[in-house]
Enzyme design. Structure first.
Site, PDB file in Angstrom:
ATOM      1  N   ARG A  18     -12.513   6.127   4.827  1.00 46.37           N
ATOM      2  CA  ARG A  18     -13.684   5.835   3.980  1.00 46.37           C
ATOM      3  C   ARG A  18     -14.788   6.870   4.230  1.00 46.37           C
ATOM      4  O   ARG A  18     -15.469   7.293   3.315  1.00 46.37           O
ATOM      5  CB  ARG A  18     -14.249   4.423   4.255  1.00 46.37           C
ATOM      6  CG  ARG A  18     -13.281   3.283   4.048  1.00 46.37           C
ATOM      7  CD  ARG A  18     -12.839   3.056   2.625  1.00 46.37           C
ATOM      8  NE  ARG A  18     -11.863   3.912   2.045  1.00 46.37           N
ATOM      9  CZ  ARG A  18     -10.524   3.843   2.208  1.00 46.37           C
ATOM     10  NH1 ARG A  18      -9.994   2.928   2.959  1.00 46.37           N
ATOM     11  NH2 ARG A  18      -9.730   4.704   1.592  1.00 46.37           N
ATOM     12  N   ARG A  34      -0.480  -0.798  -8.617  1.00 42.28           N
ATOM     13  CA  ARG A  34      -1.863  -0.413  -8.315  1.00 42.28           C
ATOM     14  C   ARG A  34      -1.947   1.112  -8.417  1.00 42.28           C
ATOM     15  O   ARG A  34      -1.179   1.817  -7.759  1.00 42.28           O
ATOM     16  CB  ARG A  34      -2.232  -0.847  -6.900  1.00 42.28           C
ATOM     17  CG  ARG A  34      -3.658  -0.441  -6.511  1.00 42.28           C
ATOM     18  CD  ARG A  34      -3.870  -0.457  -5.004  1.00 42.28           C
ATOM     19  NE  ARG A  34      -3.444  -1.697  -4.418  1.00 42.28           N
ATOM     20  CZ  ARG A  34      -3.110  -1.817  -3.115  1.00 42.28           C
ATOM     21  NH1 ARG A  34      -3.177  -0.805  -2.303  1.00 42.28           N
ATOM     22  NH2 ARG A  34      -2.707  -2.976  -2.646  1.00 42.28           N
ATOM     23  N   ASP A  90       0.853  -1.190   0.000  1.00 45.11           N
ATOM     24  CA  ASP A  90       0.000   0.000   0.000  1.00 45.11           C
ATOM     25  C   ASP A  90       0.887   1.237   0.000  1.00 45.11           C
ATOM     26  O   ASP A  90       2.029   1.190   0.473  1.00 45.11           O
ATOM     27  CB  ASP A  90      -0.831   0.057   1.298  1.00 45.11           C
ATOM     28  CG  ASP A  90      -2.040  -0.875   1.288  1.00 45.11           C
ATOM     29  OD1 ASP A  90      -2.226  -1.611   0.304  1.00 45.11           O
ATOM     30  OD2 ASP A  90      -2.782  -0.848   2.281  1.00 45.11           O
TER      31      ASP A  90
HETATM   32  P1  FDA Z   1     -13.893   8.945  -6.070  1.00 45.12           P
HETATM   33  O1  FDA Z   1     -13.568   9.328  -4.672  1.00 45.12           O
HETATM   34  O2  FDA Z   1     -14.013  10.035  -7.094  1.00 45.12           O
HETATM   35  O3  FDA Z   1     -15.221   8.098  -6.048  1.00 45.12           O
HETATM   36  C1  FDA Z   1     -15.904   7.668  -7.223  1.00 45.12           C
HETATM   37  C2  FDA Z   1     -17.224   7.043  -6.785  1.00 45.12           C
HETATM   38  O4  FDA Z   1     -16.968   5.862  -6.028  1.00 45.12           O
HETATM   39  C3  FDA Z   1     -18.035   7.930  -5.825  1.00 45.12           C
HETATM   40  O5  FDA Z   1     -18.847   8.806  -6.539  1.00 45.12           O
HETATM   41  C4  FDA Z   1     -18.809   6.888  -5.056  1.00 45.12           C
HETATM   42  O6  FDA Z   1     -19.890   6.409  -5.818  1.00 45.12           O
HETATM   43  C5  FDA Z   1     -17.831   5.760  -4.917  1.00 45.12           C
HETATM   44  N1  FDA Z   1     -17.026   5.849  -3.669  1.00 45.12           N
HETATM   45  C6  FDA Z   1     -15.735   6.241  -3.553  1.00 45.12           C
HETATM   46  N2  FDA Z   1     -15.318   6.168  -2.271  1.00 45.12           N
HETATM   47  C7  FDA Z   1     -16.368   5.733  -1.566  1.00 45.12           C
HETATM   48  C8  FDA Z   1     -16.580   5.454  -0.182  1.00 45.12           C
HETATM   49  N3  FDA Z   1     -15.614   5.609   0.721  1.00 45.12           N
HETATM   50  N4  FDA Z   1     -17.800   5.027   0.199  1.00 45.12           N
HETATM   51  C9  FDA Z   1     -18.809   4.849  -0.710  1.00 45.12           C
HETATM   52  N5  FDA Z   1     -18.655   5.098  -2.033  1.00 45.12           N
HETATM   53  C10 FDA Z   1     -17.472   5.530  -2.446  1.00 45.12           C
HETATM   54  N6  FDA Z   1      -5.318   4.915  -1.240  1.00 45.12           N
HETATM   55  C11 FDA Z   1      -4.060   5.181  -0.822  1.00 45.12           C
HETATM   56  O7  FDA Z   1      -3.722   6.333  -0.556  1.00 45.12           O
HETATM   57  N7  FDA Z   1      -3.150   4.150  -0.690  1.00 45.12           N
HETATM   58  C12 FDA Z   1      -3.468   2.860  -1.002  1.00 45.12           C
HETATM   59  O8  FDA Z   1      -2.625   1.965  -0.880  1.00 45.12           O
HETATM   60  C13 FDA Z   1      -4.790   2.587  -1.468  1.00 45.12           C
HETATM   61  N8  FDA Z   1      -5.163   1.316  -1.796  1.00 45.12           N
HETATM   62  C14 FDA Z   1      -6.384   1.106  -2.399  1.00 45.12           C
HETATM   63  C15 FDA Z   1      -6.708  -0.168  -2.879  1.00 45.12           C
HETATM   64  C16 FDA Z   1      -7.897  -0.339  -3.577  1.00 45.12           C
HETATM   65  C17 FDA Z   1      -8.223  -1.697  -4.135  1.00 45.12           C
HETATM   66  C18 FDA Z   1      -8.786   0.758  -3.775  1.00 45.12           C
HETATM   67  C19 FDA Z   1     -10.058   0.603  -4.556  1.00 45.12           C
HETATM   68  C20 FDA Z   1      -8.484   1.992  -3.256  1.00 45.12           C
HETATM   69  C21 FDA Z   1      -7.310   2.190  -2.548  1.00 45.12           C
HETATM   70  N9  FDA Z   1      -6.986   3.430  -2.006  1.00 45.12           N
HETATM   71  C22 FDA Z   1      -5.708   3.660  -1.569  1.00 45.12           C
HETATM   72  C23 FDA Z   1      -8.033   4.474  -1.848  1.00 45.12           C
HETATM   73  C24 FDA Z   1      -8.046   5.476  -3.005  1.00 45.12           C
HETATM   74  O9  FDA Z   1      -6.902   6.290  -2.957  1.00 45.12           O
HETATM   75  C25 FDA Z   1      -9.288   6.391  -2.935  1.00 45.12           C
HETATM   76  O10 FDA Z   1      -9.234   7.140  -1.763  1.00 45.12           O
HETATM   77  C26 FDA Z   1     -10.614   5.641  -2.983  1.00 45.12           C
HETATM   78  O11 FDA Z   1     -10.575   4.596  -3.894  1.00 45.12           O
HETATM   79  C27 FDA Z   1     -11.762   6.604  -3.399  1.00 45.12           C
HETATM   80  O12 FDA Z   1     -11.497   7.178  -4.635  1.00 45.12           O
HETATM   81  P2  FDA Z   1     -12.103   6.674  -6.033  1.00 45.12           P
HETATM   82  O13 FDA Z   1     -10.972   6.421  -6.964  1.00 45.12           O
HETATM   83  O14 FDA Z   1     -12.998   5.537  -5.830  1.00 45.12           O
HETATM   84  O15 FDA Z   1     -12.819   7.937  -6.655  1.00 45.12           O
END
Ligand code: FDA
Length: 302
Positions: free
Chosen positions: A279, A178, A129
C-alpha cells in the site's frame, strides 16, 4: 507515465528491519488493516455494512514455510467463513492467498486446504487473490481444478501482466473475476511498465469479461475506470465495485449513494507488514503520511 517510480525503492527499503519497527511504532498500519483478530474484522465489517457496504475478509499472511502454518491459516479462513455464514445480516466474502495455504510447499497440499475452505463456506463467496507472476500458472490451475466445487467461487486477474490477455480466455465462461491493476514488483518482460498501458489493458479486459458473461468485481480506486465501467450499465448481479479498507472512502460513499453495489476488502491479522508495504509503494503520498506519523509517535514517546 511510468507506474510509481518509487515502488522499487520503497519495496527495497521495506526489507530493512528498521522500516518494520518504524511501521509498528508509527501505527500507520491501522489505517489499512482492520485489526489483528477476526473479531476486529467482524466489527469493521458491521460498521461498513451499516453504511451499505459489503465486505471481503482477508486473513493476512503469505508464503508460509511449514505445512502446520498452512493448516493454521486454513483454520483461520474456515473460522472467518463460518462466522460470515452464521451472521445473516452481513454480506460477507473471504479472499485467500494460495501461498498462505501452502502453494510454495506442495500443489496438492494447497489444493486440499482450499477445498477445506470451500467446504466450510456455505453460501459465502470465496475469492482467490492473485500474487506475483511466478504463481499465476499454479493459481489459475487451482481455480480451474476446483471450479464447480463451490457455487460462489472466483479469482483475481491483474491487468499489468502481459499474459492476462490470454489467461482471460482460459477461465470458464461465466466465472466470477476480480479485475485489478496489480500490486507486485514485476519486470517489463512480464508486466507493462507504463500506467497508460495498464489502464488501457484494464479497459479491454473488462470488456472481454463482460462479453464472456463473467461477473466482474471491478477492484480499483481509479475514478476514471470506475466511471467507464458504470457507463456499461450492467445489472447489479454482474458488476460490483470493490476497494481496499481505508482507501478512497469518499468514492465508496459516492457509489453507494448512487445505488451501486460496493464491497470493501478488509484485511486483518498479525501478518500485516507485506500488505502495508504494497500500500505504501502504490502511492508515494502514503510514505509521507507514514513518516509524519512516525515522527509524531516518537515525539509522544519521549
Ligand atoms: P491507482 O494506483 O492508479 O490509484 C488510483 C487512485 O486511487 C489514486 O490516485 C489514489 O487516489 C487512490 N489510491 C490507490 N492506491 C492507494 C493507496 N495505497 N493509498 C491511498 N490511495 C490510493 N492486487 C494484486 O496484485 N492481487 C490481488 O489479489 C489484489 N486484490 C485486490 C482487491 C481489491 C478489492 C482491490 C481494490 C485491490 C486489489 N489489489 C490486488 C491491488 C491492486 O492491484 C492495486 O495495486 C491497487 O488497487 C491500486 O491501484 P488502483 O487500481 O486503485 O489504481
Amino acid at each position: 507515465m511510468r507506474m510509481s517510480s518509487l515502488r522499487r525503492p520503497i519495496l527495497w527499503f521495506a526489507e530493512h528491519p528498521w522500516f518494520r519497527v518504524a511501521a509498528l511504532r508509527s501505527g500507520v498500519w491501522r489505517r489499512f488493516v482492520a485489526g489483528e483478530t477476526l473479531d476486529d474484522a467482524l466489527a469493521a465489517a458491521r460498521r461498513l455494512q451499516g453504511k451499505g457496504i459489503a465486505v471481503m475478509l482477508d486473513h493476512l499472511g503469505e508464503n508460509v514455510a511449514t505445512e502446520a502454518d498452512s493448516r493454521a491459516a486454513t483454520d483461520a479462513y474456515v473460522a472467518a467463513a463460518e462466522a460470515l455464514h452464521a451472521d445473516t445480516a452481513l454480506d460477507g466474502a473471504i479472499s485467500v492467498k494460495l501461498t498462505q495455504l501452502g502453494l510454495d510447499l506442495s500443489y496438492e497440499l494447497c489444493l486440499e486446504n482450499v477445498r477445506r475452505v470451500l467446504d466450510s463456506a456455505g453460501s459465502t463467496l470465496v475469492m482467490i487473490d492473485m500474487e506475483s507472476h511466478d504463481y499465476v500458472d499454479r493459481t489459475l490451475s487451482v481455480y480451474r481444478e476446483l471450479h464447480g466445487a463451490h457455487d460462489r467461487f472466483g479469482i483475481c486477474l491483474q491487468a499489468y501482466l502481459k499474459r492476462t490477455a490470454k489467461d482471460v480466455f482460459e477461465l470458464p465462461e461465466g466465472a466470477v473475476v476480480r479485475l485489478v491493476k496489480g500490486a507486485y514488483l514485476e519486470t517489463p518482460d512480464v508486466a507493462f511498465p507504463s500506467r497508460g498501458e495498464v489502464d488501457a489493458t484494464f479497459r479491454r479486459l473488462f470488456a472481454t469479461l463482460v462479453a464472456r458473461d463473467c461477473t466482474v468485481h471491478l477492484a480499483t480506486h481509479d475514478a476514471r475506470l470506475v466511471e467507464g465501467a458504470r457507463r456499461f450499465g450492467l445489472p447489479q448481479e454482474r458488476l460490483e465495485f470493490q476497494m481496499l479498507y481505508g482507501i478512497r472512502t469518499d468514492l465508496q460513499r459516492e457509489l453507494v449513494a448512487g445505488g451501486l453495489p460496493v464491497r470493501v476488502y478488509v484485511p486483518f491479522g498479525t501478518e500485516w507488514y507485506p500488505y502495508l508495504t504494497r500500500r505504501l509503494a502504490e502511492r508515494p503520498a502514503n510514505l509521507w503520511f507514514f513518516l509524519s506519523n512516525l515522527v509524531r509517535g516518537l515525539a509522544r514517546s519521549r
